[in-house]
Scaffold this active site. Structure first.
Site, PDB file in Angstrom:
ATOM      1  N   ARG A  74       0.847  -0.602   0.350  1.00  0.00           N
ATOM      2  CA  ARG A  74      -0.275  -0.024  -0.180  1.00  0.00           C
ATOM      3  C   ARG A  74       0.661   1.123   0.172  1.00  0.00           C
ATOM      4  O   ARG A  74       1.703   1.396   0.858  1.00  0.00           O
ATOM      5  CB  ARG A  74      -1.069  -0.184   1.653  1.00  0.00           C
ATOM      6  N   THR A 127      -9.152  -9.340  -5.922  1.00  0.00           N
ATOM      7  CA  THR A 127      -9.289  -8.904  -3.927  1.00  0.00           C
ATOM      8  C   THR A 127     -10.248  -9.673  -3.936  1.00  0.00           C
ATOM      9  O   THR A 127     -10.745 -10.439  -4.162  1.00  0.00           O
ATOM     10  CB  THR A 127     -10.123  -8.109  -3.610  1.00  0.00           C
ATOM     11  N   ASP A 129     -12.579 -10.072  -1.584  1.00  0.00           N
ATOM     12  CA  ASP A 129     -13.510  -9.203  -0.696  1.00  0.00           C
ATOM     13  C   ASP A 129     -14.426  -8.979  -2.394  1.00  0.00           C
ATOM     14  O   ASP A 129     -15.863  -9.066  -1.581  1.00  0.00           O
ATOM     15  CB  ASP A 129     -13.389  -7.836  -0.564  1.00  0.00           C
ATOM     16  N   ASP A 131     -15.293  -6.923  -4.065  1.00  0.00           N
ATOM     17  CA  ASP A 131     -16.283  -5.878  -4.038  1.00  0.00           C
ATOM     18  C   ASP A 131     -15.805  -5.005  -4.882  1.00  0.00           C
ATOM     19  O   ASP A 131     -16.143  -3.617  -5.230  1.00  0.00           O
ATOM     20  CB  ASP A 131     -16.428  -5.116  -2.596  1.00  0.00           C
ATOM     21  N   ARG A 173     -13.902  -6.546   4.393  1.00  0.00           N
ATOM     22  CA  ARG A 173     -14.056  -5.183   4.577  1.00  0.00           C
ATOM     23  C   ARG A 173     -15.906  -4.448   4.255  1.00  0.00           C
ATOM     24  O   ARG A 173     -16.004  -4.894   5.827  1.00  0.00           O
ATOM     25  CB  ARG A 173     -13.244  -4.122   3.625  1.00  0.00           C
TER      26      ARG A 173
HETATM   27  P1  ADP Z   1      -7.225  -2.405  -3.605  1.00  0.00           P
HETATM   28  O1  ADP Z   1      -6.171  -2.314  -4.464  1.00  0.00           O
HETATM   29  O2  ADP Z   1      -7.168  -3.783  -2.572  1.00  0.00           O
HETATM   30  O3  ADP Z   1      -7.681  -1.166  -2.764  1.00  0.00           O
HETATM   31  P2  ADP Z   1      -5.746   0.388  -1.899  1.00  0.00           P
HETATM   32  O4  ADP Z   1      -6.472   0.396  -1.543  1.00  0.00           O
HETATM   33  O5  ADP Z   1      -4.936   0.237  -0.442  1.00  0.00           O
HETATM   34  O6  ADP Z   1      -6.011  -1.829  -1.864  1.00  0.00           O
HETATM   35  O7  ADP Z   1      -4.988   0.719  -3.054  1.00  0.00           O
HETATM   36  C1  ADP Z   1      -3.947  -0.490  -3.159  1.00  0.00           C
HETATM   37  C2  ADP Z   1      -2.909   1.195  -4.250  1.00  0.00           C
HETATM   38  O8  ADP Z   1      -3.502   1.946  -4.733  1.00  0.00           O
HETATM   39  C3  ADP Z   1      -2.394   2.005  -3.164  1.00  0.00           C
HETATM   40  O9  ADP Z   1      -1.442   2.008  -1.760  1.00  0.00           O
HETATM   41  C4  ADP Z   1      -2.216   3.360  -3.300  1.00  0.00           C
HETATM   42  O10 ADP Z   1      -0.823   3.471  -4.112  1.00  0.00           O
HETATM   43  C5  ADP Z   1      -2.620   2.851  -5.187  1.00  0.00           C
HETATM   44  N1  ADP Z   1      -4.553   4.110  -4.322  1.00  0.00           N
HETATM   45  C6  ADP Z   1      -5.316   4.096  -3.982  1.00  0.00           C
HETATM   46  N2  ADP Z   1      -5.754   5.014  -4.200  1.00  0.00           N
HETATM   47  C7  ADP Z   1      -5.428   5.466  -5.006  1.00  0.00           C
HETATM   48  C8  ADP Z   1      -6.188   7.043  -4.948  1.00  0.00           C
HETATM   49  N3  ADP Z   1      -7.539   6.788  -5.066  1.00  0.00           N
HETATM   50  N4  ADP Z   1      -5.520   8.311  -6.658  1.00  0.00           N
HETATM   51  C9  ADP Z   1      -4.237   7.213  -6.617  1.00  0.00           C
HETATM   52  N5  ADP Z   1      -3.802   6.619  -6.561  1.00  0.00           N
HETATM   53  C10 ADP Z   1      -4.463   5.371  -5.560  1.00  0.00           C
END
Ligand code: ADP
Length: 322
Positions: A74, A127, A129, A131, A173
Site C-alpha cells: 500500500r 481481491t 472481498d 467488491d 471490509r
Molecule cells: P486495493 O487495491 O486492494 O483496494 P488499496 O486501496 O490499499 O488496495 O490501494 C492500493 C494502492 O493503490 C494504494 O496503496 C495506492 O498506491 C493506490 N491508490 C489507492 N487509491 C488511490 C487513489 N485514489 N489515487 C491514486 N492511487 C491510489
C-alpha cells in the site's frame, strides 16, 4: 506502434490466484514475442525502479501458491501528483508499452492516475472481498470463501460437542459478499452484513429461539468484518439467551493458501485476456466477468459503476438455516 514490453504489478491486499495471473501474463506475453517485466511492491516499485525482466521459468511452480511473487504494497505516496508523474516517467524510461495491474478498487484508481499521464494500463480485479462493482467475480474470492468454510466446519465440530453458539467474523471490509456465501455454505443461523441494518431481537434472538424450538442445539452466527462487532454480539447472545457463546475472528488465513481451481482458471484467463488487449493496442480497461464471460470495461466507467448486492441470496440463506 507494436507492443514490445508489458510490465506487471500487484497492489493493495493480496489475493490467492494473483500468482496464476502473473504466470499467465508472462507466458502469454512471451508467446506473442512481448517482453514481460515484473514490478515489485506495487506502485512503490514503479517509483523506486524495482523492475526486472521475467522469463518462462521465473513463473514456474507458482500457479498453486497463494500470495504474490511480485510482493504487494500500500503506497500512500502514490496519492501525490509529483509521484504519479515520476511513476509515469519511470515507465517511459523502462520503455514499458503497457502495464497490467492486479488489485482492488484502490489499485484501479492508481491505474486511472497513470492512464491520465499517458501510460497504457489494463487492470485485473484481484481481491478476496469481491467488491469491485464492474465484475461479478474477483481473483481470490472463491479461495477465500472455501477457506472460511473449511475453518468454520472445524469450529462447528466443537460448537456441536459443547452445544454452543459460535460467532465468527469473516473478512470482506465493507462488503458482505464473503459473509453471505460462507454463511450459506456453513448453514449459519444468522448473517450480519454491512449492506443490511440488522435488529438484534428480530435477526438474531428470534432466529436462535425459533431454531432452538425446532431442535437445534448449536448455532453459527457469521459477522462481516466491516461491522466490527463480533465480541459485542457474542456477549449479547450469552447474556440474553444463556447459551454459552464464543467469538472467533478468522483473519488473514482467508487471504492466503493455495488458490482453488476456479480462481486459478479465472486468473489465467484474465491474464491472457489482458495481454491480448494490450497487444491489440487496447488499453485503460478493467477486465471483468459477467455471466461467466470476460469483457473489458473502461477504467473510468469501472470506477463509476455502482456496487450491487445479491439480497436474493441473503434471503435464501435465511430461508434454509432453520
Ligand atoms: P486495493 O487495491 O486492494 O483496494 P488499496 O486501496 O490499499 O488496495 O490501494 C492500493 C494502492 O493503490 C494504494 O496503496 C495506492 O498506491 C493506490 N491508490 C489507492 N487509491 C488511490 C487513489 N485514489 N489515487 C491514486 N492511487 C491510489
Amino acid at each position: 506502434m507494436p507492443t514490445k514490453t508489458i510490465a506487471i504489478l500487484t497492489s493493495g491486499g493480496d489475493a490467492p490466484g494473483m500468482n496464476a495471473a502473473i504466470r499467465a501474463i508472462v507466458r502469454s506475453a512471451i508467446t506473442k514475442g512481448i517482453t514481460p517485466l515484473g514490478i515489485k511492491h506495487g506502485y512503490s516499485g514503479l517509483l523506486n525502479y524495482d523492475i526486472w525482466e521475467m522469463t518462462i521459468r521465473t513463473v514456474s511452480d507458482i500457479i498453486e501458491r497463494g500470495g504474490t511473487i511480485l510482493y504487494t504494497a500500500r503506497t500512500p505516496k502514490f496519492f501525490n501528483e509529483d509521484d504519479i508523474q515520476k511513476a509515469a516517467e519511470n515507465c517511459r524510461k523502462s520503455k514499458i508499452d503497457g502495464i497490467i495491474i492486479i488489485g482492488g478498487d484502490g489499485s484501479i484508481r492508481g491505474a486511472d492516475c497513470l492512464a491520465q499521464h499517458g501510460i497504457k494500463c489494463v487492470c485485473l480485479p484481484g481481491t478476496i472481498d469481491n467488491d469491485i462493482a464492474c465484475s461479478e467475480r474477483s481473483i481470490g474470492f472463491d479461495t477465500a470463501i472455501n477457506t472460511a468454510t473449511s475453518m468454520i466446519d472445524k469450529i462447528r465440530d466443537t460448537a456441536q460437542s459443547h452445544e454452543r453458539c459460535s460467532v465468527v467474523e469473516v473478512m470482506g471490509r465493507k462488503s458482505g459478499n464473503i459473509a453471505v456465501k460462507t454463511g450459506i455454505a456453513v448453514g449459519a443461523t444468522a448473517i450480519l452484513i454491512p449492506e443490511y441494518k440488522f435488529n438484534f431481537e428480530k435477526d438474531i434472538l428470534e432466529r436462535i429461539n425459533f431454531t432452538q424450538k425446532m431442535g437445534k442445539k448449536h448455532f453459527i452466527i457469521i459477522v462481516a468484518e466491516g461491522l466490527n462487532i463480533v465480541d459485542e454480539i457474542m456477549e449479547k447472545i450469552t447474556k440474553t439467551t444463556g447459551i454459552d457463546s464464543r467469538a472467533t475472528i478468522l483473519g488473514h488465513v482467508q487471504r492466503g493458501g493455495s488458490p482453488t481451481a476456479f480462481d486459478r482458471v479465472m486468473a489465467s484467463e484474465m491474464g491472457c485476456y489482458a495481454v491480448e488487449l494490450l497487444s491489440h493496442g487496447i488499453s485503460n480497461k478493467v477486465v471483468a466477468v459477467k455471466n461467466n464471460k470476460l469483457f473489458a470495461i473502461g477504467i473510468s466507467d469501472a470506477l463509476k459503476a455502482k456496487k450491487s448486492f445479491d439480497f436474493r441470496l441473503y434471503e435464501r440463506a435465511l430461508e434454509i438455516s432453520i
